[in-house]
Write a protein that holds these residues in place. Sequence first.
Motif, PDB file in Angstrom:
ATOM      1  N   LEU A 141      -2.972   2.478   1.332  1.00  0.00           N
ATOM      2  CA  LEU A 141      -2.947   3.282   0.110  1.00  0.00           C
ATOM      3  C   LEU A 141      -3.693   4.595   0.305  1.00  0.00           C
ATOM      4  CD1 LEU A 141      -2.504   3.597  -3.015  1.00  0.00           C
ATOM      5  CD2 LEU A 141      -4.686   2.404  -3.288  1.00  0.00           C
ATOM      6  N   LEU A 142      -4.889   4.529   0.890  1.00  0.00           N
ATOM      7  CA  LEU A 142      -5.702   5.733   1.053  1.00  0.00           C
ATOM      8  C   LEU A 142      -5.118   6.678   2.092  1.00  0.00           C
ATOM      9  CD1 LEU A 142      -9.263   4.121   0.931  1.00  0.00           C
ATOM     10  CD2 LEU A 142      -8.160   5.458  -0.862  1.00  0.00           C
ATOM     11  N   LEU A 143      -4.760   6.147   3.260  1.00  0.00           N
ATOM     12  CA  LEU A 143      -4.259   7.007   4.335  1.00  0.00           C
ATOM     13  C   LEU A 143      -2.897   7.605   3.997  1.00  0.00           C
ATOM     14  CD1 LEU A 143      -5.287   4.847   7.427  1.00  0.00           C
ATOM     15  CD2 LEU A 143      -6.263   7.038   6.743  1.00  0.00           C
ATOM     16  N   VAL A 144      -1.973   6.758   3.562  1.00  0.00           N
ATOM     17  CA  VAL A 144      -0.629   7.242   3.250  1.00  0.00           C
ATOM     18  C   VAL A 144      -0.650   8.097   1.988  1.00  0.00           C
ATOM     19  CG1 VAL A 144       1.714   6.532   2.639  1.00  0.00           C
ATOM     20  CG2 VAL A 144       0.464   5.320   4.430  1.00  0.00           C
ATOM     21  N   GLY A 145      -1.460   7.717   1.007  1.00  0.00           N
ATOM     22  CA  GLY A 145      -1.529   8.488  -0.234  1.00  0.00           C
ATOM     23  C   GLY A 145      -2.015   9.898  -0.009  1.00  0.00           C
ATOM     24  N   ALA A 177      -0.173   9.417   9.554  1.00  0.00           N
ATOM     25  CA  ALA A 177      -0.853   8.526   8.613  1.00  0.00           C
ATOM     26  C   ALA A 177      -0.364   7.091   8.770  1.00  0.00           C
ATOM     27  CB  ALA A 177      -0.632   9.007   7.176  1.00  0.00           C
ATOM     28  N   LEU A 178       0.947   6.917   8.958  1.00  0.00           N
ATOM     29  CA  LEU A 178       1.495   5.569   9.104  1.00  0.00           C
ATOM     30  C   LEU A 178       0.974   4.898  10.368  1.00  0.00           C
ATOM     31  CD1 LEU A 178       5.198   6.140   7.998  1.00  0.00           C
ATOM     32  CD2 LEU A 178       3.467   4.791   6.802  1.00  0.00           C
ATOM     33  N   GLY A 218       0.809  -1.220   0.000  1.00  0.00           N
ATOM     34  CA  GLY A 218       0.000   0.000   0.000  1.00  0.00           C
ATOM     35  C   GLY A 218       0.835   1.258   0.000  1.00  0.00           C
ATOM     36  N   GLY A 219       1.926   1.268   0.799  1.00  0.00           N
ATOM     37  CA  GLY A 219       2.795   2.446   0.821  1.00  0.00           C
ATOM     38  C   GLY A 219       3.489   2.672  -0.498  1.00  0.00           C
ATOM     39  N   GLY A 220       3.975   1.590  -1.119  1.00  0.00           N
ATOM     40  CA  GLY A 220       4.628   1.724  -2.419  1.00  0.00           C
ATOM     41  C   GLY A 220       3.682   2.233  -3.489  1.00  0.00           C
TER      42      GLY A 220
END
Length: 608
Positions: free
Chosen positions: A199-203, A239-240, A115-117
């Motif tokens: 993906l949503l939070l970190v993005g 976020a993380l 998700g982070g990538g």
Amino acid sequence: MALLTKPETPPPPSRRRRLVYRLRVLRHDPTAALGLILVILLAYLVVAPLIAVLSDAFRLQYGDDVHAGQQPGEWTGYYMWRVFRSQISGLLFWEPLLNTLVIAVGTTLFALVVGGGMAWLVTRTNVPGRKWLAGALVVPYMLPSWTFSLAWLSLFKNERAAGQVGFLQAQGIRTPDWLAYGALPIIVTLGLHYYPFVLLLVGNALRRIDAQLEDSARILGAPQRTVIRRIVVPLMLPALSSAVLLVVGRVLGTFGTPYVLGLPADYRVLSTGLFQSIRDRSTGVASVLATVIVVIGVLIVLTDTRLMREHRRFVTVGGKGAMDRLSDLRRWRWPLFGLGLVVFVVSVLVPVFTLLLSTVTRTPLDLSTFTLDYWLAEKLPGAVGFPHGVLRGSELWTAAWNSLRIVGLASLICAVAGLLIGYVVVRGTAPRVAAFLRQVSFLPYLIPGIAFAAASLSLFAVARGPLPALYGTTFLLILVMAVTHLPYSSRSGIAAMMQLGREPEEAAQIAGASWWQRMRRIIFPIQKGALVTGIVLPFISGLKELSIVIMLTTTGTQLLTTLSIGLVDYGYTQLANAVVLVIALVSFTMTYLTQRLTKSSLASGLGG
């Protein structure tokens, strides 16, 4: 000289006049009475189940008096001893706890990496198709969580579990137990389902970091690793941490995937151990396990709240142009787009098409054995509990009707209750009532679904006072599903009411409109957006819900999700896969229609 006399005080109004006056006030503004009613309902539906399950953990149940040496109903520490200190405590608690921690850590790491990538790819680079990737990579969360586990079994299942073996085993390739069942497949399949959270939070967090800070550090000579370590990572910590705790909390209460992939290898986690204890009628042990899961869930959310307060100092303000500056991937643009496409294929297309092919082939995924029997056959050879295709008979249609009816009514109740809570919190004049409603309506969010289901079962399984036993009734399913989704609708209702001024309602009140007329003609029409959101989101989530309903359904209240798990228990893999595909189709269709209706997207703010 005339004496000054004290003017006579008017006589106090009679009790009847006071009552008439209060009724008139209540008729025009029943906010206080409505608040009191909501307080009573939430206390009974949210707080009372938790008290009941805690009570069952410390009161001796019938049938355990011989082992505990006490009378049924007495206060006891027997269940605490049995779960934490007895000879079987390792099997009941410590081993499932360790397995749960392993699954949580592994799933979180998997989701963070993937998700982070992908979040960095669609928010901070000029990769082709950013907007499409941002939407496509959220699709895995629209699928039921055990979709991935059933697809995994279709590929890797060996003869250890009942039913037909998987594709590799059918091709003569021996699949070891550690690959077919247990920790590794559970981590991978749950990671594929939950990486959209990251993906949503970190993005969204990456998109809001002012790129000028990074540019300034590079101008001053800082290398890339220093920029990431000293600037990007501290700004990403809120976020993380939220992503990590959200994934851990979800994994803690999930049931379907650990049940499907853990049961054949006797790999237990806390959620499946809780379910097994209830199935074995070990009410006291189940109550202790449910209490532990509740406490862990509450601690996770409280930790997230504390971390958010700590991270408020990491705030930046920059221009929008600086925020949207993208890294030029140059020759890596298309290879990295290919990487994003691979993630989409593996997390969406592979499981869906694997399940689809398994339902139309007699030998797993071998098109030369194509058949539609698992969908349309009037009689399946060797099948006993479900002797026909899923589209034949009444089981699928009954379960589908139950799902649509129960989830639909629960969603409607949830939306209306959420808006009424918002109305009382914002319009009411009693701060304690407002605080109680705000906090208790959010409490189900802190509790993993299977633990709240166990608590509700503890309260409603038997008759208490004037209320009859509700176990096995449609009413109990509607009630529990509405309460568990109340945090979302109540927060939506509070936010919507805070944005609505008092002027329209006061003008109608001056014109003589009653409270009900004001609600029907002003509040509900103006807040129809919040109502639609409060109905549709719980509806989509409820259609693929399993953890909450697995312990509350009976033969007469079968849902699509419980029908699928029941077919897994029978070893009818293809039939279970077909039912999951039906759930996925309905869920995806409703999600798509919701996004078109509300003109929003789960991936809004990412890409494009």
